[in-house]
Design a protein around this motif. Structure first.
Motif, short mmCIF file in Angstrom:
data_model
loop_
_atom_site.label_atom_id
_atom_site.label_comp_id
_atom_site.label_asym_id
_atom_site.label_seq_id
_atom_site.Cartn_x
_atom_site.Cartn_y
_atom_site.Cartn_z
N LEU A 1 5.89 -12.31 -22.13
CA LEU A 1 6.27 -10.93 -21.80
C LEU A 1 5.07 -10.12 -21.34
N ARG A 2 3.90 -10.38 -21.91
CA ARG A 2 2.69 -9.70 -21.45
C ARG A 2 2.40 -10.04 -19.98
N ILE A 3 2.58 -11.30 -19.65
CA ILE A 3 2.35 -11.73 -18.26
C ILE A 3 3.32 -11.01 -17.33
N ARG A 4 4.57 -10.95 -17.71
CA ARG A 4 5.56 -10.28 -16.87
C ARG A 4 5.27 -8.78 -16.76
N ASP A 5 4.82 -8.18 -17.86
CA ASP A 5 4.47 -6.75 -17.82
C ASP A 5 3.27 -6.51 -16.91
N ALA A 6 2.29 -7.41 -16.94
CA ALA A 6 1.12 -7.27 -16.08
C ALA A 6 1.52 -7.35 -14.61
N ASP A 7 2.51 -8.17 -14.29
CA ASP A 7 2.97 -8.26 -12.91
C ASP A 7 3.54 -6.95 -12.41
N GLU A 8 4.04 -6.13 -13.32
CA GLU A 8 4.58 -4.83 -12.90
C GLU A 8 3.49 -3.92 -12.35
N ALA A 9 2.24 -4.14 -12.74
CA ALA A 9 1.14 -3.32 -12.22
C ALA A 9 0.92 -3.59 -10.73
N ALA A 10 1.20 -4.80 -10.27
CA ALA A 10 1.13 -5.20 -8.86
C ALA A 10 0.00 -4.53 -8.09
N PRO A 11 -1.25 -4.95 -8.33
CA PRO A 11 -2.37 -4.28 -7.66
C PRO A 11 -2.30 -4.32 -6.14
N ALA A 12 -1.73 -5.36 -5.57
CA ALA A 12 -1.70 -5.49 -4.11
C ALA A 12 -0.79 -4.47 -3.44
N MET A 13 0.09 -3.83 -4.20
CA MET A 13 0.98 -2.85 -3.56
C MET A 13 0.21 -1.66 -3.01
N TYR A 14 -1.03 -1.48 -3.47
CA TYR A 14 -1.82 -0.35 -2.98
C TYR A 14 -2.40 -0.61 -1.60
N THR A 15 -2.16 -1.78 -1.05
CA THR A 15 -2.55 -2.02 0.34
C THR A 15 -1.44 -1.61 1.31
N LEU A 16 -0.26 -1.38 0.77
CA LEU A 16 0.88 -1.06 1.64
C LEU A 16 0.72 0.24 2.43
N PRO A 17 0.07 1.29 1.89
CA PRO A 17 -0.15 2.47 2.75
C PRO A 17 -0.94 2.16 4.01
N LEU A 18 -1.87 1.21 3.92
CA LEU A 18 -2.62 0.82 5.12
C LEU A 18 -1.71 0.13 6.12
N LEU A 19 -0.84 -0.73 5.61
CA LEU A 19 0.12 -1.40 6.48
C LEU A 19 1.02 -0.37 7.16
N TRP A 20 1.42 0.63 6.41
CA TRP A 20 2.26 1.71 6.95
C TRP A 20 1.53 2.42 8.09
N ASP A 21 0.22 2.65 7.93
CA ASP A 21 -0.55 3.28 9.00
C ASP A 21 -0.51 2.46 10.28
N PHE A 22 -0.59 1.14 10.15
CA PHE A 22 -0.52 0.29 11.34
C PHE A 22 0.87 0.32 11.97
N LEU A 23 1.89 0.37 11.13
CA LEU A 23 3.25 0.38 11.65
C LEU A 23 3.58 1.68 12.36
N LEU A 24 2.98 2.78 11.90
CA LEU A 24 3.23 4.07 12.56
C LEU A 24 2.59 4.14 13.94
N ASP A 25 1.52 3.39 14.12
CA ASP A 25 0.83 3.32 15.41
C ASP A 25 0.43 4.70 15.92
N ASP A 26 -0.08 5.52 14.99
CA ASP A 26 -0.51 6.85 15.42
C ASP A 26 -2.02 6.94 15.63
N GLY A 27 -2.69 5.80 15.62
CA GLY A 27 -4.11 5.78 15.90
C GLY A 27 -5.00 6.18 14.74
N ARG A 28 -4.45 6.34 13.56
CA ARG A 28 -5.26 6.75 12.42
C ARG A 28 -6.23 5.68 11.95
#
Length: 176
Positions: A106-133
């Motif tokens: 259960l500790r392992i499953r709880d740790a997965d909820e933190a999902a550190p890689a999800m904080y890269t998604l705003p950068l991906l969003w910037d590329f998808l918007l293609d606004d030159g940021r």
């Protein structure tokens, strides 16, 4: 049982024991190298990339982008660290080896909820918007960072999902 003390009881149910263990699994053993690598790539790696953008790109827009992203990473690292600290340092609740194995899973499953890689998604969003940021000169390193961070976490998550409980008696489901 040495090192255990009975906590409050629920009528009709046996007392749950809190086991104080000095041999608790290390974060490396519990979370695994892939998970810790995803944390290292996402936060220190992302911070290094943000600093590189800030230092090497004279464009004020790129510097604002780098500084903002660095702030997002710092806040995200604090959030992830808080979640992982509570998961890793929560008291172990177990009656026997089987319930101890459940607690660890259960500790392992709880740790997965933190999902550190999800904080890269705003950068991906910037590329998808293609606004030159995103700074143009750092397109390849940023995409590589996103892919590496998400890939490491995906491997860690898949390895965590494949962990099973050791053979044993885990009781029978009770009717609610």
């Amino acid at each position: 049982m040495a090192g255990a003390a009975a906590s409050g009881t629920i009528p009709g149910r046996p007392a749950v024991l809190r086991i104080t263990r000095t041999d608790r699994s290390s974060p490396l053993k519990l979370l695994g190298g892939w998970y810790l690598a995803s944390i290292a790539v996402t936060f220190p790696g992302g911070a290094a990339l943000a600093v590189a953008i800030f230092v090497t790109d004279p464009n004020p827009g790129a510097r604002t982008y780098a500084w903002s992203w660095f702030g997002l990473l710092a806040l995200s690292a604090i959030c992830t660290g808080t979640v992982l600290n509570s998961v890793l340092n929560a008291p172990t609740v177990a009656e026997n080896d089987a319930s101890l194995a459940v607690d660890e899973l259960l500790r392992i499953r709880d740790a997965d909820e933190a999902a550190p890689a999800m904080y890269t998604l705003p950068l991906l969003w910037d590329f998808l918007l293609d606004d030159g940021r995103p700074p143009v000169g750092f397109t390849a390193p940023l995409i590589g960072y996103i892919v590496l961070s998400l890939g490491l976490f995906a491997v860690a998550h898949l390895r965590h999902e494949r962990r099973t409980l050791p053979p044993g008696n885990y009781g029978t489901p009770e009717a609610a």
